[in-house]
Design a protein around this motif. Structure first.
Motif, PDB file in Angstrom:
ATOM      1  N   SER A  23      47.889  31.158  70.892  1.00  0.00           N
ATOM      2  CA  SER A  23      47.875  30.199  71.986  1.00  0.00           C
ATOM      3  C   SER A  23      46.726  30.508  72.930  1.00  0.00           C
ATOM      4  O   SER A  23      46.167  31.615  72.929  1.00  0.00           O
ATOM      5  N   ARG A  24      46.388  29.533  73.761  1.00  0.00           N
ATOM      6  CA  ARG A  24      45.310  29.755  74.725  1.00  0.00           C
ATOM      7  C   ARG A  24      45.697  30.854  75.716  1.00  0.00           C
ATOM      8  O   ARG A  24      44.865  31.657  76.118  1.00  0.00           O
ATOM      9  N   LEU A  30      44.199  38.516  75.951  1.00  0.00           N
ATOM     10  CA  LEU A  30      43.353  39.420  75.166  1.00  0.00           C
ATOM     11  C   LEU A  30      41.968  39.549  75.778  1.00  0.00           C
ATOM     12  O   LEU A  30      41.403  40.650  75.846  1.00  0.00           O
ATOM     13  N   LEU A  31      41.393  38.427  76.231  1.00  0.00           N
ATOM     14  CA  LEU A  31      40.086  38.488  76.877  1.00  0.00           C
ATOM     15  C   LEU A  31      40.154  39.367  78.126  1.00  0.00           C
ATOM     16  O   LEU A  31      39.241  40.168  78.385  1.00  0.00           O
ATOM     17  N   ALA A  32      41.229  39.236  78.894  1.00  0.00           N
ATOM     18  CA  ALA A  32      41.391  40.054  80.097  1.00  0.00           C
ATOM     19  C   ALA A  32      41.442  41.538  79.745  1.00  0.00           C
ATOM     20  O   ALA A  32      40.861  42.382  80.447  1.00  0.00           O
ATOM     21  N   ILE A  33      42.107  41.880  78.653  1.00  0.00           N
ATOM     22  CA  ILE A  33      42.189  43.280  78.228  1.00  0.00           C
ATOM     23  C   ILE A  33      40.815  43.805  77.830  1.00  0.00           C
ATOM     24  O   ILE A  33      40.406  44.911  78.222  1.00  0.00           O
ATOM     25  N   PHE A  34      40.080  43.006  77.045  1.00  0.00           N
ATOM     26  CA  PHE A  34      38.748  43.448  76.626  1.00  0.00           C
ATOM     27  C   PHE A  34      37.824  43.588  77.832  1.00  0.00           C
ATOM     28  O   PHE A  34      37.023  44.528  77.916  1.00  0.00           O
ATOM     29  N   THR A 134      35.289  51.802  72.701  1.00  0.00           N
ATOM     30  CA  THR A 134      35.902  50.547  73.154  1.00  0.00           C
ATOM     31  C   THR A 134      34.992  49.332  73.018  1.00  0.00           C
ATOM     32  O   THR A 134      35.483  48.224  72.787  1.00  0.00           O
ATOM     33  N   ILE A 135      33.681  49.502  73.159  1.00  0.00           N
ATOM     34  CA  ILE A 135      32.808  48.328  73.263  1.00  0.00           C
ATOM     35  C   ILE A 135      32.601  47.609  71.926  1.00  0.00           C
ATOM     36  O   ILE A 135      32.880  46.400  71.823  1.00  0.00           O
ATOM     37  N   PRO A 136      32.108  48.276  70.855  1.00  0.00           N
ATOM     38  CA  PRO A 136      31.943  47.536  69.593  1.00  0.00           C
ATOM     39  C   PRO A 136      33.266  46.968  69.065  1.00  0.00           C
ATOM     40  O   PRO A 136      33.301  45.852  68.538  1.00  0.00           O
ATOM     41  N   SER A 137      34.352  47.742  69.226  1.00  0.00           N
ATOM     42  CA  SER A 137      35.654  47.249  68.745  1.00  0.00           C
ATOM     43  C   SER A 137      36.115  46.053  69.560  1.00  0.00           C
ATOM     44  O   SER A 137      36.683  45.090  69.000  1.00  0.00           O
ATOM     45  N   ALA A 138      35.894  46.079  70.883  1.00  0.00           N
ATOM     46  CA  ALA A 138      36.267  44.939  71.721  1.00  0.00           C
ATOM     47  C   ALA A 138      35.482  43.695  71.321  1.00  0.00           C
ATOM     48  O   ALA A 138      36.040  42.588  71.263  1.00  0.00           O
ATOM     49  N   GLU A 151      33.617  28.517  72.765  1.00  0.00           N
ATOM     50  CA  GLU A 151      34.547  29.443  73.412  1.00  0.00           C
ATOM     51  C   GLU A 151      34.041  30.882  73.293  1.00  0.00           C
ATOM     52  O   GLU A 151      34.168  31.674  74.227  1.00  0.00           O
ATOM     53  N   GLN A 152      33.476  31.184  72.152  1.00  0.00           N
ATOM     54  CA  GLN A 152      32.972  32.538  71.935  1.00  0.00           C
ATOM     55  C   GLN A 152      31.830  32.862  72.894  1.00  0.00           C
ATOM     56  O   GLN A 152      31.760  33.960  73.464  1.00  0.00           O
ATOM     57  N   ALA A 153      30.931  31.900  73.092  1.00  0.00           N
ATOM     58  CA  ALA A 153      29.816  32.110  74.012  1.00  0.00           C
ATOM     59  C   ALA A 153      30.319  32.365  75.431  1.00  0.00           C
ATOM     60  O   ALA A 153      29.835  33.266  76.130  1.00  0.00           O
ATOM     61  N   ARG A 154      31.297  31.582  75.850  1.00  0.00           N
ATOM     62  CA  ARG A 154      31.861  31.791  77.191  1.00  0.00           C
ATOM     63  C   ARG A 154      32.530  33.149  77.300  1.00  0.00           C
ATOM     64  O   ARG A 154      32.386  33.854  78.303  1.00  0.00           O
ATOM     65  N   ALA A 155      33.282  33.527  76.268  1.00  0.00           N
ATOM     66  CA  ALA A 155      34.018  34.791  76.308  1.00  0.00           C
ATOM     67  C   ALA A 155      33.073  35.985  76.352  1.00  0.00           C
ATOM     68  O   ALA A 155      33.303  36.947  77.098  1.00  0.00           O
TER      69      ALA A 155
END
Length: 498
Positions: A23-24, A30-34, A134-138, A151-155
């Protein structure tokens, strides 16, 4: 004829698929966690800039030694990004991410109780390794969670922008430097625990039947170790050069050895099949990959140069309080975070022109800083430079980041993330060492550190670097591949052992 629509990352050949029913709201969590992991990594460096004077007193260390409190983190963080990227690509990005965040929390908790300079430096180095996990895996997880190109570009843009607002001066001013580490632990440990349940299980890849021994071979341990040692020695040499002199054996020996090891690594990679090489030589020939790598050398360099030189000037020469100095730096973080939401522009305009616009902003901003650094020149010169320059740096960072993921196949997301973030760190380390040498040299001849002439010379050098980058992007960036499908993964027959 119109160009075909961009290939979704989850639809790319040979790539693992995450459940398409996220879901959105789940995606935003998930974005907030990364983003929180990115924030903590940046916080680990930026927060201690303002704490260096109190650390020197508390740990009884000289000013020349205190630089290693920052450098110890940058050294290991930059050097271990590649092996982290390989682990994310070959094994599970979820496991790599959780391990990195948990390690960040546990080690930071211990660092908060340390009162010995050797212990602090050692723990800072270990924190750098955890942060590198954390960075490459995120980024690998992020491009799977957001398969749609827009969406990917924004994220990716928001992910990068979260590092710009990291600052821990409030702890230094009103508590102590120990709370910089404890804050990281308080945030990281619950996040690591929550990630076990929140991050979706990673589906089995096409090579799930591959033996563990065969997977281990694909990590390219020989190449990764060779390059890691080379990068550690190189960063150590350029960091030490400005303090100890470029002609000393302590600088020249690791510098020469690192160059030889880098050459050996490049040769070693040519001997391996593409699916077993850490950085296959063909990587550098993906569309615009090399010029984007060069572009990535600049954003952190500009931000850290401005922050390091001016915060030291304001506190040590003008005797501004820590909190006042940091407040004067706020425009940098605010503009960087605001510009991180421009990711969708790359789907309308070519990243080339957006990056060039950012470089143009940096030309104006760097010139303003070079000519106006006096205590009464903040509002007419420094403030507009912060606004224009930070906006420009974030445009470069965001759209080079988006473009470099578009240039390479999805199966290399972890490695590409490691290469890009490694370029950010190395550009900063090498550039700051060069600026420090220029500043010291000019100050020895023109009025010492009390005068602005040495700092101005360093910023004129930075302006020259910006102009060279602008020329490289203008000449070598090819727009023909913009908004086309991503570079496809290699066929499964090339990627799997029979």
């Amino acid at each position: 004829m119109s160009s075909p629509p961009p290939v979704s990352i989850v639809e790319a050949p040979g790539n693992e698929e995450l459940p398409k029913t996220l879901s959105r709201a789940k995606k935003m969590v998930l974005l907030a966690i990364f983003c929180l992991a990115q924030f903590l990594d940046s916080f680990n460096t930026s927060a201690l800039f303002s704490a260096i004077p109190s650390l020197e007193i508390s740990l009884n260390i000289a000013e020349s030694q205190s630089a290693w409190i920052i450098s110890a983190f940058q050294l290991t963080f930059a050097s271990f990004l590649l092996i982290s990227g390989r682990i994310s690509d070959v094994y599970s990005p979820k496991a790599a991410f959780i391990s990195g965040v948990a390690g960040l929390g546990v080690i930071s908790l211990g660092a908060g109780f340390a009162d010995n300079k050797i212990v602090i430096l050692t723990l800072r180095a270990l924190i750098g390794i955890s942060a590198a996990m954390t960075i490459p895996s995120a980024l690998t997880l992020l491009v799977k969670v957001f398969p749609d190109p827009l969406e990917q570009a924004r994220a990716i843009g928001v992910f990068g922008g979260c590092g710009a607002v990291a600052n821990g001066a409030i702890f230094v001013e009103y508590a102590s430097w120990h709370w910089v580490f404890w804050f990281v632990a308080i945030v990281a440990l619950p996040v690591a625990l929550g990630c076990i349940f929140v991050i979706p299980p990673q589906p089995k890849p096409l090579d799930h039947f591959e033996s563990q021994g065969s997977k281990f071979k694909r990590l390219d341990i020989v190449g990764v170790v060779m390059l890691t040692i080379a990068l550690i020695l190189f960063v150590f040499a350029v960091t030490s050069g400005s303090a100890n002199g470029w002609g000393t054996a302590m600088v020249l020996a690791p510098l020469v050895i690192s160059i030889l090891l880098i050459g050996g690594f490049i040769y070693w990679e040519t001997l391996l099949p593409a699916n077993k090489a850490a950085i296959p030589p063909r990587t550098w020939f993906y569309k615009n990959f090399s010029v984007l790598f060069a572009t990535a050398l600049l954003p952190y360099f500009w931000w850290n140069a401005v922050y390091t030189i001016l915060i030291t000037l304001w506190q040590n020469i003008y005797h501004w309080p820590v909190i006042s100095s940091v407040i004067h730096m706020f425009p940098i973080g605010v503009l960087a975070f605001a510009m991180s939401f421009t990711g969708s522009l790359s789907r309308v305009l070519s990243p080339k022109w957006i990056i060039l616009a950012g470089l143009g902003f940096l030309v104006i901003a760097t010139t303003l800083i070079a000519v106006g650094g006096g205590p009464n020149q903040y509002w007419p010169f420094i403030f507009p430079a912060f606004v224009i320059g930070s906006a420009g740096s974030m445009l470069i960072f965001t759209h080079a980041n988006i473009a470099i993921f578009q240039a390479a196949p999805p199966s290399m997301a972890g490695t590409v993330g490691a290469i890009f973030n490694g370029a950010l760190q190395f550009g900063s380390a090498i550039g700051l060492a060069a600026m420090s040498s220029i500043q010291t040299s000019v100050e020895d001849k023109h009025g010492g550190s009390e005068e602005y002439s040495g700092r101005a010379a360093a910023f004129w050098f930075l302006l020259a670097v910006v102009c060279v980058e602008a020329f490289a992007v203008l000449v070598f960036y090819r727009t023909g591949s913009d908004h086309l499908p991503q570079t496809p993964d290699a066929p499964a027959s090339e990627c799997l052992e029979k």
